[in-house]
Design a protein around this motif. Sequence first.
Motif, PDB file in Angstrom:
ATOM      1  N   LEU A  53     -90.248  -7.191  38.214  1.00 26.88           N
ATOM      2  CA  LEU A  53     -88.808  -7.355  38.383  1.00 26.88           C
ATOM      3  C   LEU A  53     -88.487  -7.129  39.858  1.00 26.88           C
ATOM      4  CD1 LEU A  53     -86.412  -7.896  36.454  1.00 26.88           C
ATOM      5  CD2 LEU A  53     -86.056  -5.434  36.361  1.00 26.88           C
ATOM      6  N   ASP A  54     -88.406  -8.213  40.626  1.00 23.08           N
ATOM      7  CA  ASP A  54     -88.162  -8.136  42.072  1.00 23.08           C
ATOM      8  C   ASP A  54     -86.658  -8.116  42.313  1.00 23.08           C
ATOM      9  OD1 ASP A  54     -88.003  -8.469  44.812  1.00 23.08           O
ATOM     10  OD2 ASP A  54     -89.706  -9.828  44.911  1.00 23.08           O
ATOM     11  N   LEU A  55     -86.153  -6.986  42.815  1.00 23.56           N
ATOM     12  CA  LEU A  55     -84.706  -6.773  42.914  1.00 23.56           C
ATOM     13  C   LEU A  55     -84.096  -7.190  44.250  1.00 23.56           C
ATOM     14  CD1 LEU A  55     -84.352  -3.291  41.155  1.00 23.56           C
ATOM     15  CD2 LEU A  55     -84.156  -5.561  40.159  1.00 23.56           C
ATOM     16  N   LYS A  56     -84.875  -7.779  45.144  1.00 27.07           N
ATOM     17  CA  LYS A  56     -84.358  -8.012  46.498  1.00 27.07           C
ATOM     18  C   LYS A  56     -83.217  -9.035  46.571  1.00 27.07           C
ATOM     19  CE  LYS A  56     -88.405  -8.577  48.506  1.00 27.07           C
ATOM     20  NZ  LYS A  56     -89.310  -8.057  47.464  1.00 27.07           N
ATOM     21  N   ARG A  57     -82.998  -9.800  45.502  1.00 25.51           N
ATOM     22  CA  ARG A  57     -81.855 -10.722  45.518  1.00 25.51           C
ATOM     23  C   ARG A  57     -80.568 -10.044  45.060  1.00 25.51           C
ATOM     24  NH1 ARG A  57     -84.394 -16.642  43.735  1.00 25.51           N
ATOM     25  NH2 ARG A  57     -86.335 -16.399  44.928  1.00 25.51           N
ATOM     26  N   MET A  58     -80.680  -8.804  44.605  1.00 28.60           N
ATOM     27  CA  MET A  58     -79.480  -7.983  44.361  1.00 28.60           C
ATOM     28  C   MET A  58     -79.209  -7.197  45.639  1.00 28.60           C
ATOM     29  SD  MET A  58     -79.919  -6.550  40.471  1.00 28.60           S
ATOM     30  CE  MET A  58     -78.399  -5.596  40.624  1.00 28.60           C
ATOM     31  N   ASN A  59     -78.578  -7.849  46.594  1.00 28.88           N
ATOM     32  CA  ASN A  59     -78.489  -7.297  47.954  1.00 28.88           C
ATOM     33  C   ASN A  59     -77.069  -7.220  48.511  1.00 28.88           C
ATOM     34  OD1 ASN A  59     -77.986 -10.000  48.280  1.00 28.88           O
ATOM     35  ND2 ASN A  59     -79.798 -10.433  49.511  1.00 28.88           N
ATOM     36  N   GLN A  60     -76.073  -7.149  47.623  1.00 31.31           N
ATOM     37  CA  GLN A  60     -74.690  -7.038  48.087  1.00 31.31           C
ATOM     38  C   GLN A  60     -74.351  -5.568  48.383  1.00 31.31           C
ATOM     39  OE1 GLN A  60     -72.830  -9.994  48.526  1.00 31.31           O
ATOM     40  NE2 GLN A  60     -74.926 -10.722  48.143  1.00 31.31           N
ATOM     41  N   PHE A  61     -73.428  -5.353  49.315  1.00 32.73           N
ATOM     42  CA  PHE A  61     -72.987  -3.990  49.600  1.00 32.73           C
ATOM     43  C   PHE A  61     -71.523  -3.992  50.015  1.00 32.73           C
ATOM     44  CE2 PHE A  61     -75.328  -5.692  53.266  1.00 32.73           C
ATOM     45  CZ  PHE A  61     -74.385  -5.614  54.280  1.00 32.73           C
ATOM     46  N   PHE A  73     -87.143 -17.313  37.977  1.00 32.48           N
ATOM     47  CA  PHE A  73     -88.422 -16.714  37.606  1.00 32.48           C
ATOM     48  C   PHE A  73     -89.551 -17.665  37.990  1.00 32.48           C
ATOM     49  CE2 PHE A  73     -87.587 -19.511  34.092  1.00 32.48           C
ATOM     50  CZ  PHE A  73     -88.837 -19.948  33.673  1.00 32.48           C
ATOM     51  N   SER A  74     -90.795 -17.160  37.947  1.00 32.95           N
ATOM     52  CA  SER A  74     -91.974 -17.984  38.201  1.00 32.95           C
ATOM     53  C   SER A  74     -93.178 -17.390  37.480  1.00 32.95           C
ATOM     54  CB  SER A  74     -92.280 -18.068  39.701  1.00 32.95           C
ATOM     55  OG  SER A  74     -93.505 -18.741  39.922  1.00 32.95           O
ATOM     56  N   ASN A  75     -93.996 -18.282  36.942  1.00 35.18           N
ATOM     57  CA  ASN A  75     -95.276 -17.837  36.366  1.00 35.18           C
ATOM     58  C   ASN A  75     -96.454 -18.481  37.101  1.00 35.18           C
ATOM     59  OD1 ASN A  75     -94.856 -20.436  35.403  1.00 35.18           O
ATOM     60  ND2 ASN A  75     -95.847 -20.040  33.435  1.00 35.18           N
ATOM     61  N   LYS A  76     -96.189 -19.005  38.316  1.00 37.03           N
ATOM     62  CA  LYS A  76     -97.248 -19.618  39.112  1.00 37.03           C
ATOM     63  C   LYS A  76     -98.167 -18.542  39.689  1.00 37.03           C
ATOM     64  CE  LYS A  76     -94.396 -23.567  40.512  1.00 37.03           C
ATOM     65  NZ  LYS A  76     -93.741 -24.239  41.663  1.00 37.03           N
ATOM     66  N   LEU A  77     -99.450 -18.857  39.781  1.00 38.29           N
ATOM     67  CA  LEU A  77    -100.438 -17.890  40.233  1.00 38.29           C
ATOM     68  C   LEU A  77    -100.111 -17.347  41.628  1.00 38.29           C
ATOM     69  CD1 LEU A  77    -103.130 -16.407  39.832  1.00 38.29           C
ATOM     70  CD2 LEU A  77    -104.289 -18.424  40.773  1.00 38.29           C
ATOM     71  N   GLY A  78     -99.739 -18.232  42.550  1.00 34.24           N
ATOM     72  CA  GLY A  78     -99.438 -17.803  43.908  1.00 34.24           C
ATOM     73  C   GLY A  78     -98.316 -16.789  43.956  1.00 34.24           C
ATOM     74  N   ALA A 132     -99.292  -9.471  37.757  1.00 32.21           N
ATOM     75  CA  ALA A 132     -98.201  -9.733  36.827  1.00 32.21           C
ATOM     76  C   ALA A 132     -98.427 -11.035  36.060  1.00 32.21           C
ATOM     77  CB  ALA A 132     -96.885  -9.795  37.584  1.00 32.21           C
ATOM     78  N   ASP A 133     -97.860 -11.114  34.878  1.00 30.14           N
ATOM     79  CA  ASP A 133     -97.852 -12.358  34.107  1.00 30.14           C
ATOM     80  C   ASP A 133     -96.674 -13.244  34.503  1.00 30.14           C
ATOM     81  OD1 ASP A 133    -100.093 -11.760  32.297  1.00 30.14           O
ATOM     82  OD2 ASP A 133     -98.777 -10.203  31.509  1.00 30.14           O
ATOM     83  N   LEU A 134     -95.642 -12.601  35.089  1.00 26.84           N
ATOM     84  CA  LEU A 134     -94.395 -13.298  35.346  1.00 26.84           C
ATOM     85  C   LEU A 134     -93.629 -12.557  36.448  1.00 26.84           C
ATOM     86  CD1 LEU A 134     -92.787 -15.689  34.014  1.00 26.84           C
ATOM     87  CD2 LEU A 134     -91.686 -13.963  32.572  1.00 26.84           C
ATOM     88  N   VAL A 135     -92.939 -13.289  37.313  1.00 28.01           N
ATOM     89  CA  VAL A 135     -92.093 -12.699  38.345  1.00 28.01           C
ATOM     90  C   VAL A 135     -90.661 -13.144  38.093  1.00 28.01           C
ATOM     91  CG1 VAL A 135     -91.721 -12.379  40.811  1.00 28.01           C
ATOM     92  CG2 VAL A 135     -93.994 -13.014  39.977  1.00 28.01           C
ATOM     93  N   ILE A 136     -89.721 -12.190  38.100  1.00 21.98           N
ATOM     94  CA  ILE A 136     -88.316 -12.517  37.867  1.00 21.98           C
ATOM     95  C   ILE A 136     -87.470 -11.947  39.006  1.00 21.98           C
ATOM     96  CG2 ILE A 136     -86.387 -12.362  36.250  1.00 21.98           C
ATOM     97  CD1 ILE A 136     -88.314 -11.912  34.014  1.00 21.98           C
TER      98      ILE A 136
END
Length: 583
Positions: free
Chosen positions: A104-112, A26-31, A56-60
């Motif tokens: 909630l950024d799901l791009k790291r759930m990328n298995q197939f 996760f990250s709470n950095k402005l950038g 967002a306040d937070l990215v996970i």
Amino acid sequence: MKFPSNKSKNVQKYISALMENGIIAFSNKLGDRIAVSGDLSGSSFHHHQWKRKFIADLVIWPKSVSQIQFIVELAEKLNLSLTVRGGGCNYFGSTHPFNGGIILDLKRMNQFHFNLEAKTMTVEAGSVISTVMDYLNRHSLQLCVYPTSSLSATFAGWLSTGGSIGIGSSIYGEFLSQIEKLAVLSPTGKIIEVSTKEEISLYVGSLGLFGIITSITFRVVPQFSLFPYYLQVESLTTLNSTLSKIAELEDVYFCFFSNFGLHSLRNLHEVQSGNVPFYILLVTRTQLNSADEFFDQAEITHYSKILAQEVWQDRFKFELAPKKGNTVLISQHYKVSIELLIQVLKKANFKFKKAQIRSFYSGIVVSPEQIRLSISIPSTGDLFDHLLPSKAILHGLTNYIYQNNGCLYTLGLLNFIYGQKFESSQMKLLKKRKKALDPSSRLNPGKLTYGTATYFRMQILFGLNSFWRRHLRGGRKSRERKCILETKEIQSPGIFDLCSSCGFCRNKCPAYLVDPNEVNSPSGRFRLVSTMVEEKINPFPSEFIDSLFRCTTCQACEKICPLEIPIVNIVEYLRAKINSSSK
């Protein structure tokens, strides 16, 4: 400038719980927060107004279903909203954090996984469509249907924003028709599996309002040969008759038309309002017996097979091409019939030509009754002189299309007012379902179910602008402006708004592939630096500077960029500015 604070007690408690968990990234950095707070609507004027409010306040970045369960349950406990993000390539604000909270950024759930016996693929929510296409290609298989945004779109994202008309739809129908099963996490954290068409359709085009899609199982087909044909027609009458003939052909895999040359995307600045000819890319699964004879009319030019193949290879670049060299692209997308299409194009030609506003038309033909029409206007962002007149014309065309049995292709945050006005029964049903399935409005709050603007207000606004242009301004026409890229001025502040945030560059960037964080992608850097330059944020956040110096200047992003932005030159310019300011 003040961005929404992420220092609230509940946000801090959430961060403490994630740190205690020690596994979830996760990250709470402005950038990082700026880089993910938006989608393709970031190419429109609206994004400049939304930068302060919708952040967002937070990215996970979860990697498993169990991690998403933990995130959802904790958000429920601490009363924080969740906005789900896939590829971020929707045009209408679906990934804007309307109420702050968590992205909630799901791009790291990328298995197939491919099931050889059943001929099905099971993909996790964040799997990028083009990555799966490459895998299938190596095994002589292919998708039935895929979108024109496949280079950056994720499967769950495409399905959540509609998943209807795409490449292959004329044969295989909507993506929904190929799906065997969905796994969904409910707003309360419960895992649900749905397999009937009725159950699956609840999540199609719902923008994640009713649950988070975690995996999709769908059918694939053996690879087959394709035969592209590239045509030029000289009038709307000929376009009408040609598209009607094409719609009657069997085995048409893809049919795309536009009023700009698909073989010369570098010369789009030459397109003027009311432009003819139109160009058609036709792709079939069986070779036409006598293509030249079939299209043998005085107003039709049939180009070579070599050129047709080259145009087909560039198919992912078409829809974004009109933004090239412009800071703002106003777009609207519709579902119309061939008959209505011609009437709309005539009306649009007249309106845009009268206002001297440059406009682009393109579309995908699925059947005589189903065409996805896109209308795009490159704009300067000048509110009264160009932006409002352009939006007013699109508003009038939208009214006309609904009055003649057409509709918008998708709704989303930007088109909420038209849903209220013309699709009220559907909107009421969405609100009812939302209340039943997500009573606390935890997921994507505000999407499709709430908005401050109204249809009546838009009517008044556009009416006043029209009166001002006709009377108070003396009837002067909208001013056209040179594309920034034509000026060769890297120092121009507007250079950072050239990016459409399509994300095509993302999976070509070695820095992003090593650390899949939006701020490490070229499009993420552009979104961030655009905000910082416009809002005069100084000094630059450390995470942005780190990302900028991770760039290898390999130019892989420039080769895939549909807008041909000189990304490496801009990176080098920014690096020099940072180095000089630190001395």
